[in-house]
Design a protein around this motif. Structure first.
Motif, PDB file in Angstrom:
ATOM      1  N   HIS A 108      41.423  25.457  44.208  1.00  0.00           N
ATOM      2  CA  HIS A 108      40.198  26.236  43.996  1.00  0.00           C
ATOM      3  C   HIS A 108      40.389  27.333  42.956  1.00  0.00           C
ATOM      4  CE1 HIS A 108      41.103  29.943  46.525  1.00  0.00           C
ATOM      5  NE2 HIS A 108      42.090  29.139  46.877  1.00  0.00           N
ATOM      6  N   ALA A 109      41.629  27.826  42.800  1.00  0.00           N
ATOM      7  CA  ALA A 109      41.902  28.850  41.793  1.00  0.00           C
ATOM      8  C   ALA A 109      41.687  28.311  40.381  1.00  0.00           C
ATOM      9  CB  ALA A 109      43.333  29.370  41.946  1.00  0.00           C
ATOM     10  N   PHE A 110      41.843  27.007  40.202  1.00  0.00           N
ATOM     11  CA  PHE A 110      41.606  26.369  38.906  1.00  0.00           C
ATOM     12  C   PHE A 110      40.155  26.553  38.481  1.00  0.00           C
ATOM     13  CE2 PHE A 110      40.524  22.425  36.529  1.00  0.00           C
ATOM     14  CZ  PHE A 110      41.408  22.549  35.471  1.00  0.00           C
TER      15      PHE A 110
ATOM     16  N   THR B 147      29.410  33.256  47.521  1.00  0.00           N
ATOM     17  CA  THR B 147      29.577  32.873  48.920  1.00  0.00           C
ATOM     18  C   THR B 147      29.471  31.364  49.095  1.00  0.00           C
ATOM     19  OG1 THR B 147      28.680  34.993  49.680  1.00  0.00           O
ATOM     20  CG2 THR B 147      28.644  33.168  51.242  1.00  0.00           C
ATOM     21  N   GLN B 148      28.489  30.767  48.443  1.00  0.00           N
ATOM     22  CA  GLN B 148      28.258  29.338  48.606  1.00  0.00           C
ATOM     23  C   GLN B 148      29.340  28.505  47.915  1.00  0.00           C
ATOM     24  OE1 GLN B 148      24.213  28.669  47.305  1.00  0.00           O
ATOM     25  NE2 GLN B 148      23.365  30.006  48.894  1.00  0.00           N
ATOM     26  N   LEU B 149      29.815  28.972  46.756  1.00  0.00           N
ATOM     27  CA  LEU B 149      30.887  28.240  46.068  1.00  0.00           C
ATOM     28  C   LEU B 149      32.159  28.252  46.903  1.00  0.00           C
ATOM     29  CD1 LEU B 149      31.630  26.717  43.431  1.00  0.00           C
ATOM     30  CD2 LEU B 149      32.546  28.890  42.586  1.00  0.00           C
ATOM     31  N   ALA B 150      32.461  29.392  47.539  1.00  0.00           N
ATOM     32  CA  ALA B 150      33.630  29.454  48.420  1.00  0.00           C
ATOM     33  C   ALA B 150      33.493  28.453  49.567  1.00  0.00           C
ATOM     34  CB  ALA B 150      33.807  30.874  48.958  1.00  0.00           C
ATOM     35  N   ALA B 151      32.293  28.333  50.111  1.00  0.00           N
ATOM     36  CA  ALA B 151      32.060  27.356  51.180  1.00  0.00           C
ATOM     37  C   ALA B 151      32.270  25.935  50.660  1.00  0.00           C
ATOM     38  CB  ALA B 151      30.655  27.526  51.737  1.00  0.00           C
ATOM     39  N   MET B 152      31.834  25.675  49.435  1.00  0.00           N
ATOM     40  CA  MET B 152      32.047  24.361  48.845  1.00  0.00           C
ATOM     41  C   MET B 152      33.533  24.096  48.646  1.00  0.00           C
ATOM     42  SD  MET B 152      30.480  22.848  45.297  1.00  0.00           S
ATOM     43  CE  MET B 152      31.886  22.755  44.204  1.00  0.00           C
ATOM     44  N   HIS B 153      34.262  25.090  48.179  1.00  0.00           N
ATOM     45  CA  HIS B 153      35.703  24.942  47.969  1.00  0.00           C
ATOM     46  C   HIS B 153      36.453  24.761  49.285  1.00  0.00           C
ATOM     47  CE1 HIS B 153      35.713  26.949  43.716  1.00  0.00           C
ATOM     48  NE2 HIS B 153      35.170  25.742  43.721  1.00  0.00           N
TER      49      HIS B 153
END
Length: 289
Positions: A222-224, A109-115
């Motif tokens: 972000h997919a990278f 969840t947090q990584l998605a927010a960062m991305h």
């Protein structure tokens, strides 16, 4: 490193006695230490032959992630900029904890927010490192141009210098690089990326809170980043489900995933040698036969 560590602590104003100074794990290319003074605990990384900006760009990456208010990172207390191939030191907050059952879900969840933190363009304002390898950067409007020029070309040139590109591998890699626009037709936004997110570059902090460490920061697709998390493991189904709930992957992700993993395998080829050559060849054959 004791002298350099003592100097760093004095610089940040901690002049209390060092009660504990012991070498710890977590330093694949650096020496790593746990340092405890009467004031607090520190994680210290040192290296005796680094570029002057080696630890500065790591500190800058940690600062950018911290400012995004998404995923926790250690606080940076000190870094120096030694002369080229001199001794450098980075002093960070000491964090420790135990992974909880929802730690990886939180991380997704947090990584998605960062991305979801957008940059002005793809790339970064200065060169960074992938492991000990220099990583050229710059600003690009086009993601495919950045991936070609800054990522694949740099690893191609290093591999050629190190005699790691036999004829068939070299020709296939050239073809893949020429045909990148055939596969990367989408126009992703430039997301804030950690840049080196293998399973060893996150940890559980206090109360199981996820913490990111050792970034090679830049802005890109972000997919990278997600493709790299799948290369060597270290992430759970719950992580990916939580991530995609907040930030879906492109529909053609499975078609381009290995194309993105190619960069990291080339970097490992350049760092560790031919043991990664077969993996590079397998991906090249998938895309150009």
């Amino acid at each position: 490193m004791k002298k350099e560590i003592q100097h760093a602590l004095e610089y940040i104003g901690d002049t209390t006695n060092v009660d504990v100074l012991k070498q710890v794990g977590g330093g694949d290319i650096n020496q790593a230490y746990y340092v405890r003074t009467k004031e607090q605990g520190y994680f210290v990384k040192g290296n005796q032959k680094v570029s002057s900006h080696f630890f500065r760009v790591e500190a800058k990456g940690l600062s950018l992630i911290r400012k995004s208010n998404t995923v926790r990172v250690p606080e940076v207390f000190y870094y120096d900029e030694p002369e080229e191939n001199g001794t450098g030191v980075l002093v960070l907050e000491w964090l420790e904890g135990t992974k909880q059952k929802d730690t990886l879900q939180q991380l997704g969840t947090q990584l998605a927010a960062m991305h979801n933190q957008d940059g002005k363009a793809h790339g970064f304002e200065e060169d960074t490192f992938i492991g000990s390898l220099p990583q050229p950067n710059g600003w690009y409007e086009s993601w495919v141009d950045y991936y070609h020029d800054s990522r694949l070309v740099s690893q191609f040139n290093l591999a050629a210098e190190r005699d790691l590109l036999p004829s068939n591998r070299k020709q296939r890699l050239k073809k893949v690089m020429e045909r990148l626009p055939d596969w990367l037709e989408h126009q992703p936004k430039p997301s804030l990326l950690h840049g080196d997110l293998w399973g060893g570059n996150w940890m559980a902090g206090p109360n199981g809170e996820p913490v990111l460490i050792d970034p090679s920061i830049f802005y890109g697709d972000h997919a990278f980043e997600i493709a790299f998390t799948e290369l060597f493991g270290g992430y759970s189904i719950e992580f990916y489900e939580a991530y995609k709930e907040q930030l879906p992957l492109p529909e053609h992700y499975e078609d381009i995933k290995e194309l993105y993993q190619l960069y990291y395998l080339l970097a490992h080829l350049n760092l560790f040698g031919e043991m990664y050559g077969g993996s590079v060849d397998r991906i090249l054959k998938r895309y150009v036969g």
